[in-house]
Design a protein around this motif. Structure first.
Motif, PDB file in Angstrom:
ATOM      1  N   MET A 179     -24.673  29.630 -91.669  1.00 30.58           N
ATOM      2  CA  MET A 179     -25.615  30.699 -91.926  1.00 30.58           C
ATOM      3  C   MET A 179     -26.512  30.435 -93.108  1.00 30.58           C
ATOM      4  SD  MET A 179     -23.285  33.926 -91.361  1.00 30.58           S
ATOM      5  CE  MET A 179     -24.596  34.800 -92.211  1.00 30.58           C
ATOM      6  N   ASN A 187     -27.886  35.805 -87.195  1.00 31.25           N
ATOM      7  CA  ASN A 187     -28.109  36.761 -88.281  1.00 31.25           C
ATOM      8  C   ASN A 187     -28.401  38.154 -87.742  1.00 31.25           C
ATOM      9  OD1 ASN A 187     -27.849  35.501 -90.917  1.00 31.25           O
ATOM     10  ND2 ASN A 187     -29.507  34.174 -90.270  1.00 31.25           N
ATOM     11  N   ASN A 231     -32.478  37.204 -94.491  1.00 30.98           N
ATOM     12  CA  ASN A 231     -31.334  37.671 -93.717  1.00 30.98           C
ATOM     13  C   ASN A 231     -30.078  37.747 -94.583  1.00 30.98           C
ATOM     14  OD1 ASN A 231     -32.053  38.245 -90.944  1.00 30.98           O
ATOM     15  ND2 ASN A 231     -32.651  36.110 -90.814  1.00 30.98           N
ATOM     16  N   ASP A 232     -29.867  36.712 -95.376  1.00 30.31           N
ATOM     17  CA  ASP A 232     -28.709  36.695 -96.266  1.00 30.31           C
ATOM     18  C   ASP A 232     -28.720  37.905 -97.189  1.00 30.31           C
ATOM     19  OD1 ASP A 232     -27.912  34.358 -95.196  1.00 30.31           O
ATOM     20  OD2 ASP A 232     -28.392  33.105 -96.924  1.00 30.31           O
TER      21      ASP A 232
END
Lengths: 231, 231
Positions: free
Chosen positions: A90, A140, B140-141
């Motif tokens: 990610m 995501n 997104n993180d």
DNA sequence: CGCGGCTTTGATGTTCATCAAGTAAAGTGG
DNA sequence: CCACTTTACTTGATGAACATCAAAGCCGCG
């Protein structure tokens, strides 16, 4: 020499369809040289939060959970996922270190590719880059949507959600062995362990599910869906 | 003719540093031809959930909220964000339609670039692709981390979090005008409007903040941080 | 000046966490 | 393989946290 290519397992890997479909034979060969397979037993940790990221990893087989430790020390489960939904991947393009830990819920096999190699591929192969971006975005999006979905539900809605998640997304079966403890379910949906158990007992009493230790049978899928939506 | 390039505003846009830094002069020129600026007034909707995605959009100035409607009809605020944190762009590579709505909390200017053009650039320019992927991953993180952070806190911790968010991330000032209603804060942190107001009143009574209608002054930043961490 | 929306506060009830105590299950070492 | 230890699970009772409801105040706008 001509045989060497045929031996390379990457050529047949299912993951090729997901992200590596744009790669030609010579790139696939290179990939083989840069990759490594690792097996993890149930319970083993694949990545540690805070560890430096040096490989691009994806889950080839098995089941894993993504989680982190909160400031107060509890475990917070972010998602539970199957191949080829990513694992460590990610934040590999946004962070230097893992933001989350990953551990195996079932015996799992992970493929590791040197991060530099992936980045190099990414730079020179637009199709590969596009495929990878799409995949990462999808993952995501899924995590965000799932987290928001859970947040919006109450206790029984959340427990129903988890049961449906295992039934529909993970096992594709109304009968399955829970790969997680009651506490892990609690950490996943953000409720206390005692209340997760209580809710499961309630579902059992109402005939919505049957429970034999770790084995669960969803009897009334429809009712579960109603509870999950409304809750 | 030589002057034409100089007129192009994209050359000086701050966003160039963020994602477009890899583009040469001719690509920037093309970008100019493919882009359009749109102004939105406070309250106006920039994207609708479910609408087809045909442009790559980023926020040039202003402030926006990202939100969705839940199955029970309530509004769920996902994040509140400044330039050049993206706007519509989160799912453009993974979905055909917007999964979330975006609306302007302050008067805002958005830049639109045809999605095809961005994809074409992405395919042929590895550096650009890498920059864009990093940016999207980071966003997104951030959203995931924020959502998980909020979930883990209790009522007062969440309200403290929001106040700190506006102070540190949005306004860089201990005095600011709240760009959202009390209800929007509630939708953001997943609590009831009444309890958000109650908590703000408590903070006021304890001398942690001062409130003059929409204007807020954070008096004791330190105490707010302790509450947010512990909560 | 009056109407409608946002805000505020109190009272009440529901939902959920926590604590405690007991049971089952799963390792562990002899 | 059995006794022992530990860990996971279960259930009830209690209290805290939070939502909901209701009534009243405030403010902007026509």
């Amino acid at each position: 020499m001509a045989d060497k290519k045929k031996i390379c397992i990457c050529e047949n890997c299912e993951f090729r369809d997901v992200v590596f479909s744009y790669l030609d034979e010579s790139s696939i060969d290179q990939l083989c040289e840069n990759k490594e397979e690792q097996a993890f037993r149930k319970g083993e940790v694949i990545n540690h939060e805070g560890e430096k990221i040096s490989n691009f990893k994806y889950l080839k087989s098995g089941l894993v959970k993504l989680y982190r430790r909160t400031s107060t020390g509890e475990e917070q489960v972010i998602t539970i996922t199957r191949p080829f939904e990513f694992v460590s991947n990610m934040s590999i393009f946004s962070e230097e270190r893992y933001q989350y830990s990953v551990s195996a819920l079932e015996d799992s096999v992970v493929c590791l590719v040197k991060l530099e190699f992936i980045k190099e591929l990414f730079m020179r192969n637009g199709g590969f880059a596009m495929g990878l971006l799409s995949k990462i975005s999808m993952i995501n999006d899924k995590i965000i949507a799932q987290t928001l979905d859970i947040r919006q539900k109450n206790l029984i809605g959340r427990v129903a959600f988890v049961l449906l998640y295992f039934t529909n997304e993970i096992y594709n079966s109304r009968v399955f062995d829970l790969p997680v403890s009651r506490k892990e379910i609690a950490d996943y949906i953000g409720m206390s362990t005692a209340n997760v158990i209580r809710t499961l007992s309630d579902f059992k009493k109402e005939g919505i599910i049957r429970v034999f230790g770790k084995t669960i049978e969803v009897v009334d899928l429809n009712k579960l869906e109603i509870i999950s939506k409304r809750g």
